[in-house]
Scaffold this active site. Structure first.
Site, mmCIF file in Angstrom:
data_model
loop_
_atom_site.group_PDB
_atom_site.id
_atom_site.type_symbol
_atom_site.label_atom_id
_atom_site.label_comp_id
_atom_site.label_asym_id
_atom_site.label_seq_id
_atom_site.Cartn_x
_atom_site.Cartn_y
_atom_site.Cartn_z
ATOM 1 N N SER A 18 -9.350 0.457 2.979
ATOM 2 C CA SER A 18 -8.651 1.331 2.066
ATOM 3 C C SER A 18 -7.475 0.681 1.345
ATOM 4 O O SER A 18 -6.894 1.272 0.431
ATOM 5 C CB SER A 18 -8.141 2.553 2.830
ATOM 6 O OG SER A 18 -7.261 2.154 3.877
ATOM 7 N N SER B 146 -9.554 -1.827 7.072
ATOM 8 C CA SER B 146 -8.930 -1.608 5.757
ATOM 9 C C SER B 146 -8.011 -2.718 5.277
ATOM 10 O O SER B 146 -7.573 -2.695 4.131
ATOM 11 C CB SER B 146 -8.169 -0.274 5.758
ATOM 12 O OG SER B 146 -9.072 0.800 5.823
ATOM 13 N N LYS C 123 0.842 -1.190 0.000
ATOM 14 C CA LYS C 123 0.000 0.000 0.000
ATOM 15 C C LYS C 123 0.881 1.245 0.000
ATOM 16 O O LYS C 123 1.855 1.319 0.757
ATOM 17 C CB LYS C 123 -0.880 -0.057 1.250
ATOM 18 C CG LYS C 123 -1.967 0.980 1.361
ATOM 19 C CD LYS C 123 -2.807 0.674 2.605
ATOM 20 C CE LYS C 123 -4.016 1.560 2.728
ATOM 21 N NZ LYS C 123 -4.834 1.190 3.922
#
Length: 470
Positions: free
Chosen positions: A155, A179, A80
């Site tokens: 996310s 997330s 990420k």
């Protein structure tokens, strides 16, 4: 011949150690799969192609020379785009940090490097890690590889979609309200957030001081256990990282659930749940019962207060972290994110202090309700079938889509407020062919037990082994 990009973490390390596959070949296979399919999925922000191939070639030479191998040697990974690596851009999925170059490297990345993992670059994500669906107004929405119009969960959208699509063996995500577990559940992979403070957050863009977690998304529970063993433990830099010794999580994966007691709370997790999710969840519990576990439905009234307080804490802490940028660059945020942050400034400080001060008491109450006579809490990861990107787009139509957007993370948020270790694993597919997930939560620092149950389930099912046809 097996496509090397489809190997799990443990399969890749074993193949590399036995000389059956070179690190360079495994990285090249992943790069080829990204080149062929990511134009549809949009999981990648930056691809460090040459650097990854150089590291892989060096590992191949070291292995040929008889050097000692790390527990993750040869494993292609991406992360990420909020994990800082010194000298390389980390956008945090935002316009504001599109050109930000950190001077430090995240502790989690340094530990993965030391264990031999090969970092191929950074992944798409919700802007500043602040939505549960995978929308991103700046880098484009990430798409679910099982059915492209559907959301990936957020996310850590690129992490979940990329692992599912076999673009790499594993990825780091972050989890403040679900997330890691949401993309895991929605994309059909395995994801774990540890106990709050289990993994250092040094060198990771913050969202909420009190509830941020670092953790992996992988194909299997065994993969997750190996990575958690590598990245967990205090680092001397993050003062919030727990000093507890880190066990060998992989060694806990015995498959033996005889005598294990599973609690399923009546409250909260089944509100307005879709029938097909409930059917899948009951079937998943049957698999665990067949391995010797018992299941009890019980009352956990603390969950109603927990569901309220988690939103207060994350809203105010997020607004605090972004205060200066909101004063100077408010127009550079997506509409939904600036709206969320502005809302945080309207919540009275007394509500925030109340939410923080009650956290310990509510954790004790929940543990008394759920864990006095039980070892694991099991719930669906999502109450509903996977929604489309259009159905959860609150920038386009907040009035029509807000409730569905927020319902995505309803079942994951409580475990962030409680700080409990929680893993999401695939438990089947809905009537449209989209994945469904099951959450398994344990007592504080009980990551090993949650992973043990997840691994036992995966020994008797193959949901985690299925891959989308891109």
């Amino acid at each position: 011949m097996t496509d090397l990009a489809t190997l799990s973490v443990t399969e890749a390390t074993d193949a590399f150690a036995r000389g059956e596959a070179s690190a360079e070949a495994m990285v090249s296979a992943c790069l080829a799969r990204i080149d062929a399919h990511d134009v549809k999925v949009n999981s990648v922000i930056r691809l460090d192609r040459d650097a990854a191939l150089e590291v892989a070639a060096a590992q191949d030479r070291a292995r040929a020379a008889g050097a000692a191998l790390g527990t993750l040697s040869g494993v292609p990974m991406m992360h990420k785009d909020m994990y800082y690596r010194a000298g390389r851009v980390s956008t945090c999925g935002s316009k504001i940090r599109r050109d930000f170059v950190p001077s430090v490297t995240a502790t989690a990345l340094r530990r993965l490097d030391a264990a031999g993992a090969i970092d191929m670059g950074t992944l798409n994500m919700a802007e500043f890690a602040q939505n549960p669906t995978g929308h991103n107004a700046h880098f484009g929405d990430c798409h679910n590889p099982w059915n492209l119009p559907y959301c990936t969960g957020g996310s850590s959208s690129g992490s979940g979609a990329g692992v599912a699509a076999r673009f790499f063996a594993a990825a780091l995500g972050s989890d403040t309200g679900g997330s890691i577990r949401l993309p895991a559940g929605i994309c059909g992979v395995t994801g774990i957030k540890g106990t709050q403070t289990r993994v250092p957050r040094t060198g990771v863009m913050p969202l909420s001081f009190s509830m941020d977690n670092v953790g992996p998304l992988t194909r299997t529970a065994r993969d997750a256990a190996r990575i958690m063993t590598v990245i967990s433990g205090s680092d001397g830099i993050d003062p919030t990282a727990a000093p507890e010794a880190v066990p060998d999580y992989e060694a806990a994966l015995t498959g033996d659930l005889r005598g294990l007691r599973i609690a399923v709370p009546h409250e909260w997790f089944f509100d307005n749940a879709d029938d097909i999710v409930m059917t899948g969840f009951e079937a998943a519990l049957d698999v665990l019962k067949a391995r010797g576990a018992s299941v009890d439905y019980l009352a956990c009234p603390s969950l109603r207060a927990i569901g309220t307080y988690v939103a207060v804490v994350s809203r105010i802490e997020g607004a605090t972290i972004h205060a200066n940028w909101m004063r100077e660059h408010a127009a550079d945020y997506a509409i939904h994110l600036s709206g969320r942050l502005f809302g945080g400034y309207a919540i009275p400080g007394t509500y925030y202090l109340e939410a923080l001060s009650r956290r310990g008491a509510l954790l004790r109450q929940f543990c008394k309700e759920a864990f006095s006579d039980h070892d694991i809490v099991a719930t669906p990861t999502l109450r509903m079938r996977v929604p489309t990107l259009a159905e959860t787009d609150i920038d386009t139509d907040a009035e029509a889509n807000w409730a569905r957007h927020m319902a995505v993370s309803a079942n994951t948020r409580p475990f962030n407020y409680l700080g409990l270790p929680t893993v999401s694993i695939p438990m089947g597919f809905d009537d449209r062919g989209l994945p469904m997930g099951m959450q398994l939560s344990a007592r504080p620092f009980g990551e090993g037990r949650a992973l043990m149950v997840a691994d036992a389930y995966q020994r008797d099912t193959d949901w985690h082994a299925r891959m989308p046809a891109l």
